[in-house]
Motif scaffolding. Structure first.
Motif, PDB file in Angstrom:
ATOM      1  N   ARG A   1       0.831  -1.201   0.000  1.00 51.78           N
ATOM      2  CA  ARG A   1       0.000   0.000   0.000  1.00 51.78           C
ATOM      3  C   ARG A   1       0.865   1.249   0.000  1.00 51.78           C
ATOM      4  NH1 ARG A   1      -2.728  -1.235   5.377  1.00 51.78           N
ATOM      5  NH2 ARG A   1      -0.882  -2.571   5.508  1.00 51.78           N
ATOM      6  N   VAL A   2       0.484   2.210  -0.835  1.00 51.30           N
ATOM      7  CA  VAL A   2       1.249   3.448  -0.965  1.00 51.30           C
ATOM      8  C   VAL A   2       1.199   4.241   0.335  1.00 51.30           C
ATOM      9  CG1 VAL A   2       1.434   5.626  -2.219  1.00 51.30           C
ATOM     10  CG2 VAL A   2       0.848   3.528  -3.448  1.00 51.30           C
ATOM     11  N   ASP A   3       0.023   4.311   0.966  1.00 52.28           N
ATOM     12  CA  ASP A   3      -0.070   5.095   2.203  1.00 52.28           C
ATOM     13  C   ASP A   3       0.780   4.489   3.311  1.00 52.28           C
ATOM     14  OD1 ASP A   3      -1.651   2.874   2.636  1.00 52.28           O
ATOM     15  OD2 ASP A   3      -3.442   3.969   3.250  1.00 52.28           O
ATOM     16  N   LEU A   4       0.911   3.138   3.328  1.00 52.95           N
ATOM     17  CA  LEU A   4       1.773   2.502   4.329  1.00 52.95           C
ATOM     18  C   LEU A   4       3.235   2.860   4.079  1.00 52.95           C
ATOM     19  CD1 LEU A   4       1.915   0.513   6.750  1.00 52.95           C
ATOM     20  CD2 LEU A   4       2.338  -1.293   5.077  1.00 52.95           C
ATOM     21  N   CYS A   5       3.628   2.920   2.820  1.00 50.49           N
ATOM     22  CA  CYS A   5       5.006   3.313   2.476  1.00 50.49           C
ATOM     23  C   CYS A   5       5.312   4.707   3.019  1.00 50.49           C
ATOM     24  CB  CYS A   5       5.214   3.291   0.971  1.00 50.49           C
ATOM     25  SG  CYS A   5       5.115   1.657   0.226  1.00 50.49           S
ATOM     26  N   ASN A   6       4.422   5.639   2.753  1.00 55.74           N
ATOM     27  CA  ASN A   6       4.647   7.015   3.204  1.00 55.74           C
ATOM     28  C   ASN A   6       4.645   7.117   4.723  1.00 55.74           C
ATOM     29  OD1 ASN A   6       4.873   8.261   0.627  1.00 55.74           O
ATOM     30  ND2 ASN A   6       2.660   8.138   0.384  1.00 55.74           N
ATOM     31  N   GLU A   7       3.776   6.322   5.363  1.00 60.92           N
ATOM     32  CA  GLU A   7       3.689   6.365   6.823  1.00 60.92           C
ATOM     33  C   GLU A   7       4.940   5.794   7.481  1.00 60.92           C
ATOM     34  OE1 GLU A   7       1.088   4.283  10.424  1.00 60.92           O
ATOM     35  OE2 GLU A   7       0.382   4.151   8.364  1.00 60.92           O
ATOM     36  N   LEU A   8       5.384   4.628   7.002  1.00 59.57           N
ATOM     37  CA  LEU A   8       6.524   3.966   7.645  1.00 59.57           C
ATOM     38  C   LEU A   8       7.853   4.631   7.315  1.00 59.57           C
ATOM     39  CD1 LEU A   8       5.616   0.164   7.325  1.00 59.57           C
ATOM     40  CD2 LEU A   8       5.251   1.713   9.251  1.00 59.57           C
ATOM     41  N   ILE A   9       8.006   5.071   6.084  1.00 64.51           N
ATOM     42  CA  ILE A   9       9.278   5.696   5.707  1.00 64.51           C
ATOM     43  C   ILE A   9       9.365   7.076   6.336  1.00 64.51           C
ATOM     44  CG2 ILE A   9      10.673   6.552   3.783  1.00 64.51           C
ATOM     45  CD1 ILE A   9       9.408   4.336   2.054  1.00 64.51           C
ATOM     46  N   GLY A  10       8.287   7.869   6.247  1.00 62.30           N
ATOM     47  CA  GLY A  10       8.277   9.213   6.824  1.00 62.30           C
ATOM     48  C   GLY A  10       9.104  10.184   6.001  1.00 62.30           C
TER      49      GLY A  10
ATOM     50  N   ILE B   1      11.920 -11.623   1.925  1.00 69.08           N
ATOM     51  CA  ILE B   1      10.674 -10.861   1.863  1.00 69.08           C
ATOM     52  C   ILE B   1       9.518 -11.740   2.329  1.00 69.08           C
ATOM     53  CG2 ILE B   1       9.078  -9.618   0.365  1.00 69.08           C
ATOM     54  CD1 ILE B   1      11.465  -8.763  -1.286  1.00 69.08           C
ATOM     55  N   LEU B   2       9.043 -11.450   3.536  1.00 70.95           N
ATOM     56  CA  LEU B   2       8.004 -12.262   4.164  1.00 70.95           C
ATOM     57  C   LEU B   2       6.716 -11.482   4.405  1.00 70.95           C
ATOM     58  CD1 LEU B   2      10.262 -13.916   6.901  1.00 70.95           C
ATOM     59  CD2 LEU B   2       9.727 -14.820   4.634  1.00 70.95           C
ATOM     60  N   HIS B   3       6.801 -10.146   4.381  1.00 73.27           N
ATOM     61  CA  HIS B   3       5.681  -9.311   4.790  1.00 73.27           C
ATOM     62  C   HIS B   3       5.700  -8.030   3.975  1.00 73.27           C
ATOM     63  CE1 HIS B   3       3.355  -6.635   7.492  1.00 73.27           C
ATOM     64  NE2 HIS B   3       2.792  -7.737   7.932  1.00 73.27           N
ATOM     65  N   GLU B   4       4.571  -7.347   3.949  1.00 74.79           N
ATOM     66  CA  GLU B   4       4.470  -6.074   3.239  1.00 74.79           C
ATOM     67  C   GLU B   4       5.518  -5.071   3.721  1.00 74.79           C
ATOM     68  OE1 GLU B   4       0.968  -2.737   2.241  1.00 74.79           O
ATOM     69  OE2 GLU B   4       0.635  -4.322   3.744  1.00 74.79           O
ATOM     70  N   VAL B   5       5.831  -5.121   5.009  1.00 75.48           N
ATOM     71  CA  VAL B   5       6.834  -4.207   5.566  1.00 75.48           C
ATOM     72  C   VAL B   5       8.201  -4.419   4.908  1.00 75.48           C
ATOM     73  CG1 VAL B   5       8.101  -3.622   7.668  1.00 75.48           C
ATOM     74  CG2 VAL B   5       5.628  -3.920   7.749  1.00 75.48           C
ATOM     75  N   ASP B   6       8.512  -5.656   4.540  1.00 72.39           N
ATOM     76  CA  ASP B   6       9.784  -5.928   3.864  1.00 72.39           C
ATOM     77  C   ASP B   6       9.834  -5.243   2.500  1.00 72.39           C
ATOM     78  OD1 ASP B   6      10.703  -7.627   5.950  1.00 72.39           O
ATOM     79  OD2 ASP B   6       9.441  -9.224   5.169  1.00 72.39           O
ATOM     80  N   ILE B   7       8.698  -5.158   1.836  1.00 71.20           N
ATOM     81  CA  ILE B   7       8.629  -4.438   0.564  1.00 71.20           C
ATOM     82  C   ILE B   7       8.879  -2.951   0.800  1.00 71.20           C
ATOM     83  CG2 ILE B   7       7.166  -3.837  -1.389  1.00 71.20           C
ATOM     84  CD1 ILE B   7       7.795  -6.714  -1.471  1.00 71.20           C
ATOM     85  N   VAL B   8       8.276  -2.416   1.861  1.00 76.35           N
ATOM     86  CA  VAL B   8       8.468  -1.003   2.200  1.00 76.35           C
ATOM     87  C   VAL B   8       9.944  -0.715   2.457  1.00 76.35           C
ATOM     88  CG1 VAL B   8       7.886   0.831   3.830  1.00 76.35           C
ATOM     89  CG2 VAL B   8       6.141  -0.820   3.146  1.00 76.35           C
TER      90      VAL B   8
END
Length: 550
Positions: free
Chosen positions: A280-289, A328-335
């Motif tokens: 998810r794009v919004d998760l990328c922006n949230e986690l990366i900051g 790569i096991l989770h969406e967070v790994d993609i982020v």
């Protein structure tokens, strides 16, 4: 951590032409640490979560994406060889899983041979847990004939010439006399039969996970190879083969698959099919900051990470992940990969909009009291890692190995599990400091971790206190007096009962139970067994105790 050594010229031969200084700046951005370098050579430490980067070919592949020289999913064609591997049913209780691949048109010189051997050994402990979980064999294909057999055989049958040896040895003799045999004997010595890989003509290729045969030794004239991976975890076996095949495929190796014929099924290896995962794009922006990415930006960064990407909508992107990316096991790994390709140094740091008022946890108040008490009794505090190894925690302490938390991708082979006791940490400390003056009195207050299925995290952390004393006249009376003083000062009433803890001398060990208004404790104390003292290369008696706070 895994360290690989290569020359700048190695990267140039793989098509990367950037200045040495720029390369040294870029590599840490890929999750590595420059250990050392000169005008010709680089020594680079990579995190163990990226075993695909433990070869020069893997490093080159990632670099090309980061600098946008080559982007997108690498594609390696796999052809069917038509050959089979027949798996003996008797092997299923010893080392049940195997994967094979043929790779043609390889080019070896002295430097490349060393690199592939180093790559093999790095994979052995990053994924293979020092060959226990996974072991790799690489053979000269041109001196053997398929089909192949993976069998179990008697320790006194199937004599062969092991690698770097001149005489035939039986399997039993290899385990007793050969350097590699004695080192890894523990992996199979408890079985009545041992694993073997044979070709169509009954030539012995290897005795996994111990050693290959001299017959299939690689040389600088080898042009075609057979790769076998055996182990106790089928997923890890196949992942390891995929990493090796992808590395050879990166430099033009022609990959061919084989059918693995089990008693109840047939599979074909290697399978280099990619997998997919949405991010998810919004998760990328949230986690990366500090970034404001859109779906197209995310897709472009995934291409740089050597994946393919499909924009599903403005908030979702499908990532197509290569088979060698086992991390790569989770969406967070993609982020994380998106952040790396964006470049960590470009991300603007800012303070979070959070305000809290902290206070000290009750346990830490108690910990201060315990610490002051032990120091008052003449002890010196140590602080050790929670990570240890099965060898130090169980074998050297004469304890039976049980269920414990394992490290999936250990940094070193002596940090493969999370401890359940503190005493082996104290013994390791004494071993490292045996040159210091006696007496030595040390203690540690620390966490241990147990498996606990009913908990959400599947684990349970338990605080423990342990102490050890080493000097020429250390005895049971001294450690009993010490434990009694500790518990009395902490206002526990102590009860003693007999114990059969194998870490201690029989008859000179006791279990303890302490009760008080604030809670209970359990533990044990005694004189450490001479065998264990010898295991840790100590020369004087050691007495120790451990207390668990309930």
């Amino acid at each position: 951590m895994p360290v690989i050594t290569f020359e700048y010229q190695d990267l140039k031969e793989l098509g990367i032409n950037i200045k040495n200084a720029k390369l040294i700046d870029i590599l840490p951005m890929l999750g590595s640490d420059i250990e050392d370098f000169d005008d010709e050579t680089l020594k680079v430490e990579f995190f163990p979560n990226r075993p695909d980067q433990l070869s020069i070919e893997g490093v080159s592949r990632s670099l090309k994406g980061f600098i946008s020289q080559e982007i997108g999913l690498p594609k390696y064609n796999v052809e069917t060889s038509g050959q089979k591997v027949f798996v003996d049913k008797e092997i299923e209780n010893i080392r049940p899983y195997i994967a094979f691949a043929i790779i043609k048109n390889v080019n070896f010189d002295e430097n490349k041979l060393k690199q592939i051997m180093d790559f093999q050994e790095q994979l052995h402990w990053v994924i293979g847990r020092d060959r226990k979980k996974v072991a790799i064999g690489i053979h000269n294909l041109d001196v053997i004939n398929g089909d192949y057999k993976y069998i179990a055989s008697s320790p006194d049958e199937n004599s062969f010439i092991p690698l770097d040896h001149s005489n035939k040895l039986s399997p039993r003799e290899i385990l007793e006399e050969h350097e590699k045999g004695s080192k890894y004997a523990k992996l199979i010595s408890g079985y009545d039969k041992y694993p073997f890989i044979l070709d169509k003509d009954d030539n012995i290729l290897s005795m996994p996970p111990i050693i290959n045969g001299e017959l299939t030794k690689l040389t600088d004239k080898t042009k075609n190879i057979l790769v076998d991976v055996t182990g106790t975890d089928e997923k890890a076996v196949n992942q390891t083969l995929n990493i090796i095949c992808s590395s050879f495929g990166e430099v033009g190796g022609k990959i061919k698959s084989l059918e693995i014929v089990y008693d109840d099924r047939i599979i074909e290896t290697p399978d280099l099919s990619p997998k997919s995962m949405n991010v998810r794009v919004d998760l990328c922006n949230e986690l990366i900051g500090g970034v404001n990415l859109n779906a197209k930006d995310v897709a472009n960064l995934l291409f740089k990470a050597r994946m393919d990407a499909n924009v599903i909508n403005e908030n979702e992107v499908e990532a197509i992940i290569p088979s060698y990316r086992i991390d790569i096991l989770h969406e967070v790994d993609i982020v994380e990969n998106i952040a790396i390709q964006y470049c960590i140094n470009k991300i603007e740091a800012k303070l979070p909009d959070v305000s809290t008022i902290a206070y000290e946890h009750n346990w830490f108040t108690s910990e201060k009291i315990i610490r002051e008490l032990l120091i008052g009794l003449g002890f010196q505090e140590i602080m050790s890692l929670m990570l240890t190894s099965e060898n130090n925690h169980y074998n050297k302490m004469k304890q039976k190995e049980d269920n414990h938390v394992q490290v999936s991708k250990p940094i070193t082979i002596d940090r493969t599990m999370i401890r359940k006791s503190l005493i082996n940490s104290l013994m390791e400390f004494l071993e490292d400091n045996k040159h210091e003056d006696l007496p030595q009195k040390i203690f540690e207050i620390g966490d241990t971790l147990y498996l606990e299925e009913k908990n959400e995290t599947k684990v349970k952390a338990i605080k423990k206190l342990a102490g050890a004393i080493c000097h020429s006249t250390a005895n049971f009376t001294e450690i009993k007096s010490t434990v009694a003083s500790v518990l009395a000062n902490l206002r526990y009433e102590m009860e003693i009962s007999s114990s059969d803890n194998p870490t201690f001398i029989e008859g000179r060990v006791a279990n303890i139970k302490g009760t008080s208004k604030s809670g209970n404790v359990v533990g044990y104390f005694g004189e450490i067994s001479p065998e264990i003292i010898t295991n840790f290369e100590l020369e004087y008696p050691v007495i120790a105790f451990e207390i668990e706070f309930l």
